[in-house]
Design a protein around this motif. Structure first.
Motif, PDB file in Angstrom:
ATOM      1  N   LEU A  34       0.864  -1.164   0.000  1.00  0.00           N
ATOM      2  CA  LEU A  34       0.000   0.000   0.000  1.00  0.00           C
ATOM      3  C   LEU A  34       0.908   1.223   0.000  1.00  0.00           C
ATOM      4  CD1 LEU A  34      -3.045   0.870   0.277  1.00  0.00           C
ATOM      5  CD2 LEU A  34      -2.497   1.281   2.684  1.00  0.00           C
ATOM      6  N   VAL A  35       0.681   2.139  -0.921  1.00  0.00           N
ATOM      7  CA  VAL A  35       1.537   3.312  -1.070  1.00  0.00           C
ATOM      8  C   VAL A  35       0.719   4.560  -0.763  1.00  0.00           C
ATOM      9  CG1 VAL A  35       3.062   4.598  -2.611  1.00  0.00           C
ATOM     10  CG2 VAL A  35       2.848   2.105  -2.865  1.00  0.00           C
ATOM     11  N   VAL A  36       1.130   5.280   0.264  1.00  0.00           N
ATOM     12  CA  VAL A  36       0.494   6.533   0.657  1.00  0.00           C
ATOM     13  C   VAL A  36       1.381   7.656   0.144  1.00  0.00           C
ATOM     14  CG1 VAL A  36      -0.176   7.966   2.614  1.00  0.00           C
ATOM     15  CG2 VAL A  36      -0.613   5.512   2.662  1.00  0.00           C
ATOM     16  N   CYS A  37       0.803   8.515  -0.693  1.00  0.00           N
ATOM     17  CA  CYS A  37       1.594   9.560  -1.340  1.00  0.00           C
ATOM     18  C   CYS A  37       1.182  10.945  -0.871  1.00  0.00           C
ATOM     19  CB  CYS A  37       1.400   9.510  -2.852  1.00  0.00           C
ATOM     20  SG  CYS A  37       1.981   8.010  -3.621  1.00  0.00           S
ATOM     21  N   GLU A  38       2.170  11.712  -0.508  1.00  0.00           N
ATOM     22  CA  GLU A  38       2.003  13.140  -0.241  1.00  0.00           C
ATOM     23  C   GLU A  38       2.472  13.856  -1.497  1.00  0.00           C
ATOM     24  OE1 GLU A  38       1.350  16.721   2.038  1.00  0.00           O
ATOM     25  OE2 GLU A  38       0.624  14.667   2.195  1.00  0.00           O
ATOM     26  N   VAL A  39       1.650  14.753  -2.018  1.00  0.00           N
ATOM     27  CA  VAL A  39       1.996  15.485  -3.236  1.00  0.00           C
ATOM     28  C   VAL A  39       2.261  16.935  -2.862  1.00  0.00           C
ATOM     29  CG1 VAL A  39       1.237  16.160  -5.542  1.00  0.00           C
ATOM     30  CG2 VAL A  39       0.531  13.942  -4.598  1.00  0.00           C
ATOM     31  N   LYS A  40       3.419  17.431  -3.253  1.00  0.00           N
ATOM     32  CA  LYS A  40       3.807  18.819  -3.017  1.00  0.00           C
ATOM     33  C   LYS A  40       4.056  19.473  -4.368  1.00  0.00           C
ATOM     34  CE  LYS A  40       3.959  18.909   1.481  1.00  0.00           C
ATOM     35  NZ  LYS A  40       3.009  19.722   2.226  1.00  0.00           N
ATOM     36  N   THR A  41       3.324  20.542  -4.650  1.00  0.00           N
ATOM     37  CA  THR A  41       3.451  21.225  -5.931  1.00  0.00           C
ATOM     38  C   THR A  41       3.919  22.658  -5.691  1.00  0.00           C
ATOM     39  OG1 THR A  41       1.604  19.899  -6.742  1.00  0.00           O
ATOM     40  CG2 THR A  41       2.261  21.776  -8.084  1.00  0.00           C
ATOM     41  N   ARG A  42       4.922  23.056  -6.455  1.00  0.00           N
ATOM     42  CA  ARG A  42       5.467  24.410  -6.336  1.00  0.00           C
ATOM     43  C   ARG A  42       5.700  24.994  -7.719  1.00  0.00           C
ATOM     44  NH1 ARG A  42      10.052  23.704  -1.633  1.00  0.00           N
ATOM     45  NH2 ARG A  42       8.615  23.479   0.098  1.00  0.00           N
ATOM     46  N   ARG A  43       5.723  26.304  -7.758  1.00  0.00           N
ATOM     47  CA  ARG A  43       6.057  27.013  -9.010  1.00  0.00           C
ATOM     48  C   ARG A  43       7.553  27.291  -9.111  1.00  0.00           C
ATOM     49  NH1 ARG A  43       2.464  27.902 -12.600  1.00  0.00           N
ATOM     50  NH2 ARG A  43       0.310  28.171 -12.041  1.00  0.00           N
ATOM     51  N   ARG A  44       8.196  27.432  -7.953  1.00  0.00           N
ATOM     52  CA  ARG A  44       9.630  27.728  -7.914  1.00  0.00           C
ATOM     53  C   ARG A  44      10.281  26.913  -6.809  1.00  0.00           C
ATOM     54  NH1 ARG A  44       6.585  31.790  -8.390  1.00  0.00           N
ATOM     55  NH2 ARG A  44       6.663  33.195 -10.151  1.00  0.00           N
ATOM     56  N   GLU A  45      11.595  26.763  -6.904  1.00  0.00           N
ATOM     57  CA  GLU A  45      12.319  26.013  -5.880  1.00  0.00           C
ATOM     58  C   GLU A  45      13.098  26.938  -4.938  1.00  0.00           C
ATOM     59  OE1 GLU A  45      13.316  21.620  -7.317  1.00  0.00           O
ATOM     60  OE2 GLU A  45      14.503  23.137  -8.367  1.00  0.00           O
ATOM     61  N   LEU A  46      12.562  28.096  -4.671  1.00  0.00           N
ATOM     62  CA  LEU A  46      13.249  29.041  -3.788  1.00  0.00           C
ATOM     63  C   LEU A  46      13.497  28.448  -2.404  1.00  0.00           C
ATOM     64  CD1 LEU A  46      11.296  32.302  -4.687  1.00  0.00           C
ATOM     65  CD2 LEU A  46      13.591  31.629  -5.440  1.00  0.00           C
ATOM     66  N   LEU A  47      12.576  27.619  -1.935  1.00  0.00           N
ATOM     67  CA  LEU A  47      12.701  27.003  -0.618  1.00  0.00           C
ATOM     68  C   LEU A  47      13.272  25.592  -0.695  1.00  0.00           C
ATOM     69  CD1 LEU A  47       9.241  28.143   0.786  1.00  0.00           C
ATOM     70  CD2 LEU A  47      11.474  29.217   1.153  1.00  0.00           C
ATOM     71  N   GLY A  48      13.819  25.231  -1.853  1.00  0.00           N
ATOM     72  CA  GLY A  48      14.350  23.885  -2.036  1.00  0.00           C
ATOM     73  C   GLY A  48      13.345  23.014  -2.762  1.00  0.00           C
ATOM     74  N   PRO A  49      13.763  21.801  -3.141  1.00  0.00           N
ATOM     75  CA  PRO A  49      12.872  20.876  -3.846  1.00  0.00           C
ATOM     76  C   PRO A  49      11.631  20.551  -3.021  1.00  0.00           C
ATOM     77  CG  PRO A  49      15.140  20.107  -3.928  1.00  0.00           C
ATOM     78  CD  PRO A  49      15.098  21.254  -2.965  1.00  0.00           C
ATOM     79  N   ALA A  50      10.509  20.404  -3.706  1.00  0.00           N
ATOM     80  CA  ALA A  50       9.236  20.137  -3.031  1.00  0.00           C
ATOM     81  C   ALA A  50       9.277  18.856  -2.205  1.00  0.00           C
ATOM     82  CB  ALA A  50       8.114  20.057  -4.072  1.00  0.00           C
ATOM     83  N   VAL A  51      10.012  17.843  -2.655  1.00  0.00           N
ATOM     84  CA  VAL A  51      10.051  16.578  -1.913  1.00  0.00           C
ATOM     85  C   VAL A  51      10.687  16.738  -0.539  1.00  0.00           C
ATOM     86  CG1 VAL A  51       9.957  15.065  -3.936  1.00  0.00           C
ATOM     87  CG2 VAL A  51      12.179  15.793  -3.044  1.00  0.00           C
ATOM     88  N   GLU A  52      11.489  17.802  -0.359  1.00  0.00           N
ATOM     89  CA  GLU A  52      12.119  18.031   0.939  1.00  0.00           C
ATOM     90  C   GLU A  52      11.172  18.675   1.947  1.00  0.00           C
ATOM     91  OE1 GLU A  52      15.714  20.214   0.349  1.00  0.00           O
ATOM     92  OE2 GLU A  52      16.660  18.586  -0.768  1.00  0.00           O
ATOM     93  N   ALA A  53       9.942  19.001   1.510  1.00  0.00           N
ATOM     94  CA  ALA A  53       8.988  19.677   2.389  1.00  0.00           C
ATOM     95  C   ALA A  53       8.311  18.724   3.367  1.00  0.00           C
ATOM     96  CB  ALA A  53       7.929  20.395   1.550  1.00  0.00           C
ATOM     97  N   VAL A  54       8.567  17.433   3.249  1.00  0.00           N
ATOM     98  CA  VAL A  54       7.946  16.456   4.151  1.00  0.00           C
ATOM     99  C   VAL A  54       8.976  16.032   5.195  1.00  0.00           C
ATOM    100  CG1 VAL A  54       6.837  14.200   4.321  1.00  0.00           C
ATOM    101  CG2 VAL A  54       6.326  15.695   2.396  1.00  0.00           C
ATOM    102  N   ALA A  55       8.773  16.524   6.404  1.00  0.00           N
ATOM    103  CA  ALA A  55       9.662  16.220   7.531  1.00  0.00           C
ATOM    104  C   ALA A  55       9.292  14.862   8.120  1.00  0.00           C
ATOM    105  CB  ALA A  55       9.507  17.311   8.595  1.00  0.00           C
TER     106      ALA A  55
END
Length: 124
Positions: A51-72
């Motif tokens: 079973l795969v639970v996915c968190e999706v993070k969408t951004r327009r820019r990477e000013l704060l780093g890659p979106a995948v890094e937003a999940v602590a």
């Protein structure tokens, strides 16, 4: 009828793109935007017995780093608990052996194609 905010529209776009990407990658999408009293799962899918639970993070820019890094790690642990809630809410579903937490980062720049980053097996 209420208008969708630009932020919400971007998030919905990213989730649609993520579901299509997962399907094209051979996963079976089981649920989307599933909610319970403890929170929400963006996408629930299966890959074989997992079973795969996915968190999706969408951004327009990477000013704060890659979106995948937003999940602590705390968010990953919450997603793992939500996976258990999803399983309990779907008793008719054949039991899976494993649960995996994935993060899908979508970069949707103003110009050019979207970029998808898929981080598999985020540790909680």
């Amino acid at each position: 009828m209420a208008k969708t905010s630009p932020t919400r529209a971007l998030g919905e776009y990213g989730e649609r793109l993520a579901r299509r990407y997962l399907s094209e990658s051979g996963l079976v999408v089981l649920d989307q935007n599933w909610r319970c009293e403890h929170g929400e799962i963006d996408v629930v899918a299966s890959e074989g017995d997992t079973l795969v639970v996915c968190e999706v993070k969408t951004r327009r820019r990477e000013l704060l780093g890659p979106a995948v890094e937003a999940v602590a790690p705390t968010k990953a642990a919450r997603l793992r608990r939500l996976a258990g809630c999803w399983i309990e809410a779907h008793p008719q579903r054949e039991r899976t052996r494993d649960v995996r937490i994935d993060v899908i980062g979508i970069l949707r720049p103003d110009v050019g194609p979207a970029r998808i980053d898929h981080l598999r097996g985020v540790q909680a």
